[in-house]
Each structure stands twice: as C-alpha cells, then as structure tokens.
Enzyme design. Structure first.
Site, PDB file in Angstrom:
ATOM      1  N   ASP A  40     -67.620  37.877 -11.057  1.00  0.00           N
ATOM      2  CA  ASP A  40     -67.214  38.828 -10.287  1.00  0.00           C
ATOM      3  C   ASP A  40     -67.601  38.891  -8.838  1.00  0.00           C
ATOM      4  OD1 ASP A  40     -65.426  39.331 -12.252  1.00  0.00           O
ATOM      5  OD2 ASP A  40     -66.188  41.480 -12.674  1.00  0.00           O
ATOM      6  N   ASP A  44     -66.178  38.445  -5.112  1.00  0.00           N
ATOM      7  CA  ASP A  44     -66.259  39.645  -4.158  1.00  0.00           C
ATOM      8  C   ASP A  44     -66.803  39.357  -3.016  1.00  0.00           C
ATOM      9  OD1 ASP A  44     -65.198  41.309  -5.896  1.00  0.00           O
ATOM     10  OD2 ASP A  44     -67.181  42.237  -6.417  1.00  0.00           O
ATOM     11  N   SER A  89     -28.554  43.093 -19.931  1.00  0.00           N
ATOM     12  CA  SER A  89     -29.255  43.385 -21.249  1.00  0.00           C
ATOM     13  C   SER A  89     -29.035  42.297 -22.195  1.00  0.00           C
ATOM     14  CB  SER A  89     -29.352  44.989 -21.802  1.00  0.00           C
ATOM     15  OG  SER A  89     -28.089  45.157 -22.104  1.00  0.00           O
ATOM     16  N   LEU A  90     -29.469  42.513 -23.411  1.00  0.00           N
ATOM     17  CA  LEU A  90     -29.253  41.695 -24.495  1.00  0.00           C
ATOM     18  C   LEU A  90     -28.468  42.356 -25.728  1.00  0.00           C
ATOM     19  CD1 LEU A  90     -32.399  39.445 -24.628  1.00  0.00           C
ATOM     20  CD2 LEU A  90     -30.105  38.789 -23.889  1.00  0.00           C
ATOM     21  N   GLU A 121     -38.521  32.970 -27.496  1.00  0.00           N
ATOM     22  CA  GLU A 121     -39.589  33.494 -26.718  1.00  0.00           C
ATOM     23  C   GLU A 121     -39.960  35.071 -27.015  1.00  0.00           C
ATOM     24  OE1 GLU A 121     -38.468  34.014 -22.489  1.00  0.00           O
ATOM     25  OE2 GLU A 121     -37.367  32.163 -22.604  1.00  0.00           O
ATOM     26  N   LYS A 123     -40.435  38.855 -27.299  1.00  0.00           N
ATOM     27  CA  LYS A 123     -39.702  39.902 -26.427  1.00  0.00           C
ATOM     28  C   LYS A 123     -40.797  40.848 -26.165  1.00  0.00           C
ATOM     29  CE  LYS A 123     -35.426  42.865 -26.661  1.00  0.00           C
ATOM     30  NZ  LYS A 123     -36.089  43.733 -25.633  1.00  0.00           N
ATOM     31  N   ASP A 125     -42.483  44.023 -24.760  1.00  0.00           N
ATOM     32  CA  ASP A 125     -42.024  45.372 -24.446  1.00  0.00           C
ATOM     33  C   ASP A 125     -42.439  46.000 -23.346  1.00  0.00           C
ATOM     34  OD1 ASP A 125     -40.627  47.618 -25.239  1.00  0.00           O
ATOM     35  OD2 ASP A 125     -41.946  48.159 -26.865  1.00  0.00           O
ATOM     36  N   ARG A 149     -35.216  46.821 -12.490  1.00  0.00           N
ATOM     37  CA  ARG A 149     -33.794  46.491 -12.992  1.00  0.00           C
ATOM     38  C   ARG A 149     -32.888  47.728 -12.554  1.00  0.00           C
ATOM     39  NH1 ARG A 149     -31.224  47.792 -17.672  1.00  0.00           N
ATOM     40  NH2 ARG A 149     -29.305  46.222 -18.237  1.00  0.00           N
ATOM     41  N   GLU A 191     -40.926  40.051 -17.188  1.00  0.00           N
ATOM     42  CA  GLU A 191     -41.417  41.386 -17.756  1.00  0.00           C
ATOM     43  C   GLU A 191     -42.771  41.812 -17.387  1.00  0.00           C
ATOM     44  OE1 GLU A 191     -38.649  42.188 -19.656  1.00  0.00           O
ATOM     45  OE2 GLU A 191     -39.673  44.008 -20.913  1.00  0.00           O
ATOM     46  N   TYR A 243     -39.774  34.865 -16.879  1.00  0.00           N
ATOM     47  CA  TYR A 243     -39.123  34.080 -17.899  1.00  0.00           C
ATOM     48  C   TYR A 243     -37.821  33.521 -17.176  1.00  0.00           C
ATOM     49  CZ  TYR A 243     -37.445  38.792 -18.752  1.00  0.00           C
ATOM     50  OH  TYR A 243     -36.979  40.256 -18.457  1.00  0.00           O
ATOM     51  N   LYS A 314     -32.682  31.939 -26.573  1.00  0.00           N
ATOM     52  CA  LYS A 314     -31.726  31.538 -25.541  1.00  0.00           C
ATOM     53  C   LYS A 314     -31.226  30.160 -25.846  1.00  0.00           C
ATOM     54  CE  LYS A 314     -34.431  34.490 -22.231  1.00  0.00           C
ATOM     55  NZ  LYS A 314     -35.603  34.363 -21.488  1.00  0.00           N
ATOM     56  N   LYS A 338     -34.543  42.100 -33.116  1.00  0.00           N
ATOM     57  CA  LYS A 338     -35.666  43.096 -32.801  1.00  0.00           C
ATOM     58  C   LYS A 338     -36.319  43.300 -34.245  1.00  0.00           C
ATOM     59  CE  LYS A 338     -35.087  46.382 -30.179  1.00  0.00           C
ATOM     60  NZ  LYS A 338     -34.553  47.223 -28.777  1.00  0.00           N
ATOM     61  N   CYS A 433     -68.221  74.202 -34.741  1.00  0.00           N
ATOM     62  CA  CYS A 433     -68.102  72.982 -35.138  1.00  0.00           C
ATOM     63  C   CYS A 433     -67.956  72.829 -36.800  1.00  0.00           C
ATOM     64  CB  CYS A 433     -69.390  72.069 -34.909  1.00  0.00           C
ATOM     65  SG  CYS A 433     -69.569  70.346 -35.598  1.00  0.00           S
ATOM     66  N   CYS A 436     -71.172  70.882 -38.322  1.00  0.00           N
ATOM     67  CA  CYS A 436     -72.561  71.465 -38.499  1.00  0.00           C
ATOM     68  C   CYS A 436     -72.465  73.040 -38.158  1.00  0.00           C
ATOM     69  CB  CYS A 436     -73.499  70.713 -37.350  1.00  0.00           C
ATOM     70  SG  CYS A 436     -72.885  71.270 -35.544  1.00  0.00           S
ATOM     71  N   CYS A 451     -68.825  69.609 -29.441  1.00  0.00           N
ATOM     72  CA  CYS A 451     -70.129  70.104 -30.266  1.00  0.00           C
ATOM     73  C   CYS A 451     -71.354  69.834 -29.504  1.00  0.00           C
ATOM     74  CB  CYS A 451     -70.142  69.762 -31.685  1.00  0.00           C
ATOM     75  SG  CYS A 451     -71.489  69.949 -32.625  1.00  0.00           S
ATOM     76  N   CYS A 456     -75.786  66.721 -34.802  1.00  0.00           N
ATOM     77  CA  CYS A 456     -74.688  67.153 -35.637  1.00  0.00           C
ATOM     78  C   CYS A 456     -74.490  65.936 -36.517  1.00  0.00           C
ATOM     79  CB  CYS A 456     -73.302  67.618 -34.808  1.00  0.00           C
ATOM     80  SG  CYS A 456     -71.894  67.624 -35.805  1.00  0.00           S
TER      81      CYS A 456
HETATM   82  S1  IVH Z   1     -33.853  37.665 -21.003  1.00  0.00           S
HETATM   83  C1  IVH Z   1     -29.658  38.497 -19.919  1.00  0.00           C
HETATM   84  N1  IVH Z   1     -36.615  37.328 -21.916  1.00  0.00           N
HETATM   85  O1  IVH Z   1     -35.706  42.855 -23.024  1.00  0.00           O
HETATM   86  C2  IVH Z   1     -31.234  38.159 -19.899  1.00  0.00           C
HETATM   87  N2  IVH Z   1     -35.633  39.589 -21.761  1.00  0.00           N
HETATM   88  O2  IVH Z   1     -33.085  43.812 -24.450  1.00  0.00           O
HETATM   89  C3  IVH Z   1     -31.932  39.334 -20.509  1.00  0.00           C
HETATM   90  N3  IVH Z   1     -37.353  41.300 -22.432  1.00  0.00           N
HETATM   91  O3  IVH Z   1     -33.909  43.615 -20.031  1.00  0.00           O
HETATM   92  C4  IVH Z   1     -33.481  39.183 -20.183  1.00  0.00           C
HETATM   93  N4  IVH Z   1     -38.924  39.977 -22.982  1.00  0.00           N
HETATM   94  O4  IVH Z   1     -36.562  43.713 -20.320  1.00  0.00           O
HETATM   95  C5  IVH Z   1     -35.610  38.298 -21.646  1.00  0.00           C
HETATM   96  N5  IVH Z   1     -38.454  37.019 -23.012  1.00  0.00           N
HETATM   97  C6  IVH Z   1     -37.722  37.735 -22.651  1.00  0.00           C
HETATM   98  C7  IVH Z   1     -37.911  39.096 -22.852  1.00  0.00           C
HETATM   99  C8  IVH Z   1     -36.921  39.990 -22.255  1.00  0.00           C
HETATM  100  C9  IVH Z   1     -38.648  41.127 -22.981  1.00  0.00           C
HETATM  101  C10 IVH Z   1     -36.646  42.496 -22.052  1.00  0.00           C
HETATM  102  C11 IVH Z   1     -36.050  42.557 -20.762  1.00  0.00           C
HETATM  103  C12 IVH Z   1     -34.420  42.913 -20.859  1.00  0.00           C
HETATM  104  C13 IVH Z   1     -34.386  43.419 -22.453  1.00  0.00           C
HETATM  105  C14 IVH Z   1     -33.216  42.970 -23.058  1.00  0.00           C
END
Ligand code: IVH
Length: 717
Positions: A40, A44, A89-90, A121, A123, A125, A149, A191, A243, A314, A338, A433, A436, A451, A456
């Site tokens: 580091d 720096d 979304s998916l 891939e 997913k 969160d 988004r 993400e 991604y 995908k 999921k 406490c 004790c 405490c 203790c």
């Molecule tokens: S592809 C239309 N790839 O999951 C394509 N999404 O439920 C949608 N997410 O809104 C995105 N990891 O926020 C894709 N490897 C990944 C992901 C991913 C997390 C999230 C993303 C998306 C949501 C869809």
C-alpha cells in the site's frame, strides 16, 4: 557518482503518462487479479507523485487519471438517463424440471439439428449497472457514464459513484482494446456487489452509530450506489463484475446489441480489456452439465466472498439468441436458476443478552426453530437497544428472518398482517450484566450497553473463542465447548449458557476451578497440560494431545494474526496486516505515536487512538510480555523472506486438505513466491485441492504444472 533520476529527462506529460500507466496496472493487479505486487505504501507514494505533478500542471489533468476516482459529487440527486436497450430481467427456474422445460423451449425454438452451447454464470446478488465507454485521445476508451437499471428503460446517472469502484477501469488503453478486439466505444453491463466483509464492516459501523443495519449485501450495495457522497462510496469497496459487452451509443439502431458473436467470447474480451469478470463461469454443451455447474455453485455458495442467489444460464451463440428473441420483459435465451430463499417467518420466543469480548451487551432473538436455506435457525441478532426500538418488536411477534453467507441471521421486520397476531411482551433490557452482575453502562453518545468489569467471565470466554478461531490463531479443537470447560464450566452448564442467559439472575459460578484466566494461560504448561486436560469431560488422551499440538503450532502464526488475536478494538484483519507490515514488530508498535499510526494506509484517528490506548495499558503490556515469553511470533516474517520460491508464481484453487487458503498464501509468500488470482502462461504452478474449478482446467489447457498440497510442501522444502 550521483545520477539524475532518468525521469527528469522526460517531459511532464511523459512522466504523468508513465505514472498513470503504472498505477493503472497495479490497480488492475490488486482489484481485478487479486494479486498485488506493490505494498500500500508503494502505491500511495506513486499516487502522491502523480497528484503533485498534476498539481503543478493542471492543464494535463484528465478525468481518467487514477487520481480522479473521487471527484465532484452530484449536487441535486442523480439525473435520469435512458438506456440504449432496455435492461431486462430474467425468468426464473426453481428446479430441474423447470430448467429442462426451458431448455426444451430453446431447442424447440431453434432448428432441431442444431447443438446449443450454454454459458453458466453465477447469479450475483447485487444490482445491475450499465457503463458507457467512449473513445478518448490516442485510441483509448474512457468511462463516460454509469447508470443504474432503474425501471429497465430509464436509470439514474451514478457515474460519480461508479468511478470510485476500483475494479471499474476509468481508462482502457489502446493496447488492451486491441488485445481484447474491442473498439474504443462500447457498453458494459454487470452486477455491483458489496462483498461480505465490506458489508459486515459497514453494518458494524452503522450499528455503532445507532443506525439501522442493512438487511443484506444487496440492499447495502443498492443504498451505497445511490449515496450522494462519492467519498463514502469509495470507502465501501463495492465490486463490479462485468457480464455483457454491447455496442456503444453511436451505433444508432444497433446500440446495445452484442458486440461479439458469443457470450463466452464477450466474457473473455471483457477480461482481456481489464474488467473484473467472475471467474466461475463455464461454457457447456448439455443441460446435464448445467446441472452439474449448479450443484458446484450451490456447494461453494457459503465460501464465496460475496452473495449469489442462483445461476444464470445463457445461450452462448448470439445468432441463436437473436432467433430466440424476447417474451414481454425477459429474453428467451437466458434463465435464472434460483437457489431456495434464505429467508423465513417465525415467532420471537424470547430475547437473550450476550456479553461480548469488549463487554458489549447484544440482544439476541430466541426464535421458534425455522428451516432457512439448509439450516435450522433458532437465533438472530437484534444488534442493540436502538434496533429493537426501530423494529418495534415484542416477544411473541412473528418476524422475518434472513440469513446470508456466513453471517448471523438477522431480523428484518415484524410481520404485521392479519394472519400473524402481534406479541404482547415488551423487551426489557437488563440493568446488570447477565454474567457477572456488574451494573451495565451506556456511555453518552454510545448506542450499546456495556459491562465494564474487565474480569467478567463472559468477556474472557469471548476473548478465548476469538483468539482460537480459524481466521485468528486457528487452534483446532478449542471451540465453544472446550473454552467453557477451560473456564471451569461443565458441558451441561455450557449447553445451558448457550440457550439461556437470564437477565436479572447472573449465571452460576463455574462448578470446577478454571484452568485458564487469560489468553496467555493457554500456553502455560503448568496450567494446560495432558493431566489437566484429561480431567475435563469427554477429553481422552488423543483429544488432549491434539489440542496441545495445536496450541504449540499456533505459536508460529504470524504477527498480524497475533495482533488480531489480542482483540484490540477496531483492529480487524486488514488493519492488523497493515500494522504488521508497516511496523514489522510488536515493539515498534508499542512505542508508535498516534501520529505515526495514522500515517499507515487505512488507519484513521479512531483506530490509532484505540491502538495507542491498548498499548498504554499495563495489563495488556503484561499479556504481551507473557505471550512473548511463550514464544509467540512478535516480528513480521515478511521482512526476512525465504528464497525457495523466488521468481515463481502460484495460483491456488479448490480446498486443500490441511492448509487454509490464507495459510498456503502466507507460506508461499514467506518463501519468496507470488500468489496470483488467475492462471496464465506466466503461472508456474497451480496448487489444486478438492473441488478445483475452472482454474485447474485453464492450467491443463495451458500446460501449467499442477501440484497438490503435498507437492506444494515439497516445493516449500
Ligand atoms: S444477465 C437480460 N447475468 O439478475 C439479461 N444477470 O434476474 C439479464 N444478475 O437484473 C441479466 N448475475 O441484476 C445476468 N451473471 C449474471 C447475473 C445477472 C446477477 C442479476 C441482474 C439481473 C437479474 C435478473
């Protein structure tokens, strides 16, 4: 003969360019490859040089300079921006049947004879973001905007915050673009996640300030990316995993369309261009293999440093994606598998009050057992009195409980619908406490009850547990039950303690005489030896010998672990490492002034003050001296590196039979070797353990030598 530094001969522009390039490369090694080569302090020093030069030559300052990560802040909130193509979304699948049904629709939608390849891939969160890169001077690409988004069509311009994410390049050089086969204008989608550790740190800070903790890393990441103070965002350590790689805005009609012919090629190009791409992605030819990937992902879920909630599958070929197209709001060519939710509803049956290492009293919810994400949960933290007030929770209420990776389950809210009657019993905090009997204090400006009795028994118990834990001194066999026994409790008492901590009635005195009264006593062979251990319940000769050997072995743990083990307030893993690296020995630390301490990267006045305070206390100094007498490590090994592995680069993958990943890394580095995060032609050895994944495959493809733990130990000599 004194030489002028060669840099002096260069023009300011050239010196600035060289420094920027160097800093970018080392940021990439640190934040993307996870294989830093600079300390580091080195980083720096270069950054300061660059800042100074840019200060002298403001006309040469550009927005993609590494000095410009934390810049201006949006004054009136974030402006709205339309996406080039909607961020969709998916659709979800929750089991094998649903996944197979999707695959059949995919195959059915394409010509029958075609084979379909899938990219699997993780997913992640977090929340998705779109980054636009534009062509800058001299053929480079620079980050133009980062947009959330939003509703999928219009998002918010959070560029100033995205710039603070170190794994997001502000600048992609012409050379990298060429290697990746990219034009200087493109869009990246990915993400943003808040890694587990950063999440925990953020919540600790919030709770200490009396703020409500974020329920989970995703909410924390979402809140962070919309924070109006980029310097706060910078401290939070968000990460962005890329991604998608799409055409840039000037492509007109084609803007937002994939740039390359397949998803797998896009991921590789993103990697080549210096983006952080999740390493756990795999291209496969069948749904059986997809299922295998899902099982592997599920198995590693708890060991990942960030949260995932499933796997995204995908269709690889963009030509096939195009033919499959979209249904209303989701593509037909992708699906999210999921994992089962890690949240549930249950009844709050009571509240226990736990006394921690620093005397902090934490209210802990006793819950009716509820099965969440593979385990039965009976406890959840309520953090502090303010959190109880904020939730408005009463005993008898039904509550939502969430659990993430390794973290303690949390109550996120009280369920107040018609189906769930409200509880009636107020939660009353103890005045004394529970362990004790000492009167508890709540210092002005503090949120926690504490405490303050330094002897203790609850505090010592927590100190010992912390000291022995895996990430600290790693003394196997010294878990909760053994600690309680060393403190004189019977196993029956220990089991009761774990369940009940009566608020007004202090816990009973231990039945037996305690073997240890301080951390140092663990190493005192008068107190902890074969004979004394054999007097404990369920301890035979084998267990006793194994524990003694583990205790002996822990003396070799490096200084940073010992510092962590001392339990100095606010000194976590990173800080302990920084202190060990900078000061090199405990003696240097003992005499360090607050000013010297704050000079260390990542150490602010608050930490400096507690470190100073710790080493000014006679009791603590006496503890250090005793530990030193027993032969614990009080100088940093890093300074005297071995040479057995000098010049060799290692990559670790999978679970090794005896060494943890950190231990393996420490030992390789101590022998002069380097540990890198990804396999390339420059890798000398891949050390593979159980469940080694894509890195092992890559090594085999590239013909890199693969060894197991035994092989590594041979190399270490
Ligand atoms: S592809 C239309 N790839 O999951 C394509 N999404 O439920 C949608 N997410 O809104 C995105 N990891 O926020 C894709 N490897 C990944 C992901 C991913 C997390 C999230 C993303 C998306 C949501 C869809």
């Amino acid at each position: 003969m004194a030489h002028e530094s060669p840099n002096r001969a260069l023009s300011p522009q050239q010196r600035i360019d060289a420094l920027r390039e160097e800093l970018r490369h080392h940021e990439y090694l640190y934040y993307v490859q996870d294989a830093p080569e600079w300390t580091d302090a080195q980083y720096d020093a270069r950054m300061n040089q660059l800042r100074a030069l840019e200060g002298e030559h403001p006309e040469l300052l550009t927005s993609d300079s590494p000095t410009q990560r934390v810049g201006g802040k949006p004054k009136e909130g974030f402006s709205k921006v339309a996406h080039s193509r909607p961020m969709l979304s998916l659709d979800n699948a929750y089991n094998e049947d649903e996944l197979r049904a999707w695959a059949e629709r995919v195959v059915g939608g394409l010509a029958l004879a075609e084979s379909v390849r899938y990219v699997c891939e993780l997913k992640l969160d977090g929340l998705s973001l779109a980054l636009q890169y534009e062509a800058g001077a001299r053929g480079v690409a620079t980050l133009k905007t980062g947009v959330t988004r939003g509703d999928g069509t219009i998002g918010e311009d959070v560029t100033s915050n995205v710039r603070t994410i170190r794994s997001v390049p502000l600048h992609v050089s012409a050379k990298k673009l060429e290697q990746a086969g990219l034009p200087a204008e493109f869009e990246v989608r990915g993400e943003v996640v808040l890694p587990q550790k950063a999440f925990e740190r953020m919540n600790e800070d919030r709770v200490a300030q009396g703020l409500a903790p974020a329920a989970n890393p995703r909410n924390a990441a979402a809140g962070t990316i919309r924070t109006l103070e980029p310097n706060i965002v910078a401290q939070r350590r968000l990460e962005l995993f890329a991604y998608f790689l799409l055409r840039g805005a000037s492509a007109g009609e084609a803007a937002g369309e994939p740039l390359l012919a397949s998803q797998s090629a896009s991921l590789q190009a993103l990697r080549d261009a210096g983006f952080l791409v999740n390493p756990h992605a795999k291209t496969v030819d069948s749904i059986d293999e997809v299922l295998k990937f899902i099982a592997e992902a599920d198995a590693m879920r708890d060991n990942l440093p960030y949260e995932i909630d499933g796997v995204v599958i995908k269709v690889d070929a963009i030509s096939q994606q195009k033919r499959l197209g979209f249904t209303g709001k989701a593509p037909r060519w992708a699906i999210a598998y999921k994992f089962p939710a890690r949240a549930g509803i249950t009844k709050l049956e009571g509240v226990l009050f736990q006394v921690g290492r620093t005397g902090k009293v934490t209210p802990v919810a006793a819950l009716a057992p509820v099965f969440i994400g593979g385990t039965t949960v009976t406890r959840a933290t309520l953090h502090n009195p303010d959190e109880v007030v904020r939730l408005g929770v009463r005993i008898g209420d039904f509550v939502s409980v969430e659990r993430g990776g390794d973290v303690i389950p949390k109550i996120t809210e009280v369920v107040t619908d018609a189906k769930h009657p409200r509880g009636e019993t107020e939660i009353v905090f103890p005045t004394h406490c529970p362990r004790c009997g000492e009167e508890l204090v709540r210092e002005p400006g503090e949120v926690d009850l504490r405490c303050v009795n330094v002897s203790c028994p609850a505090r010592l118990e927590e100190e010992l547990r912390h000291f022995a834990s895996r990430g600290v001194m790693n003394i196997e066999g010294l878990g909760e039950a053994m600690v309680a026994q060393l403190l004189g409790h019977t196993l029956e008492e220990q089991a009761e303690h774990a369940v009940e901590a009566p608020a007004e009635d202090p816990a009973e005195e231990p039945t037996r005489k305690a073997l240890v009264h301080s951390i140092a006593d663990l190493y005192d062979s008068q107190k902890v030896n074969r004979e004394t251990l054999l007097t404990l319940e369920r301890v035979g000769e084998k267990t006793a010998d194994a524990l003694l050997e583990q205790i002996e072995r822990s003396k070799k743990q490096p200084l940073q672990r010992v510092l962590l083990g001392l339990g100095i307030r606010h000194v976590g893993e990173r800080t302990a490492q920084a202190l060990a690296e900078e000061f090199g020995s405990i003696d240097a630390l003992i005499v360090a002034t607050e000013e010297e301490l704050t000079r260390v990267n990542d150490i602010g006045p608050k930490v400096a003050a507690t470190v100073r305070e710790f080493f000014s206390n006679e009791r603590n100094l006496a503890l250090v001296e005793r530990l030193r007498g027993y032969g614990l490590t009080f100088t940093a090994e890093r300074k005297v590196r071995g040479t057995a592995l000098t010049g060799l680069t290692f990559v670790l993958t999978g679970t090794l039979p005896t060494l943890t990943r950190d231990e393996a890394k420490e030992r390789i580095e101590a022998a002069g070797g380097k540990v890198s995060g990804s396999v390339s032609k420059k890798t000398d050895y891949v050390v593979a353990g159980e469940e080694a994944g894509s890195k092992l495959e890559k090594a085999q493809q590239l013909g890199v030598a693969v060894v197991d733990e035994a092989g590594l130990l041979v190399l270490l000599g």
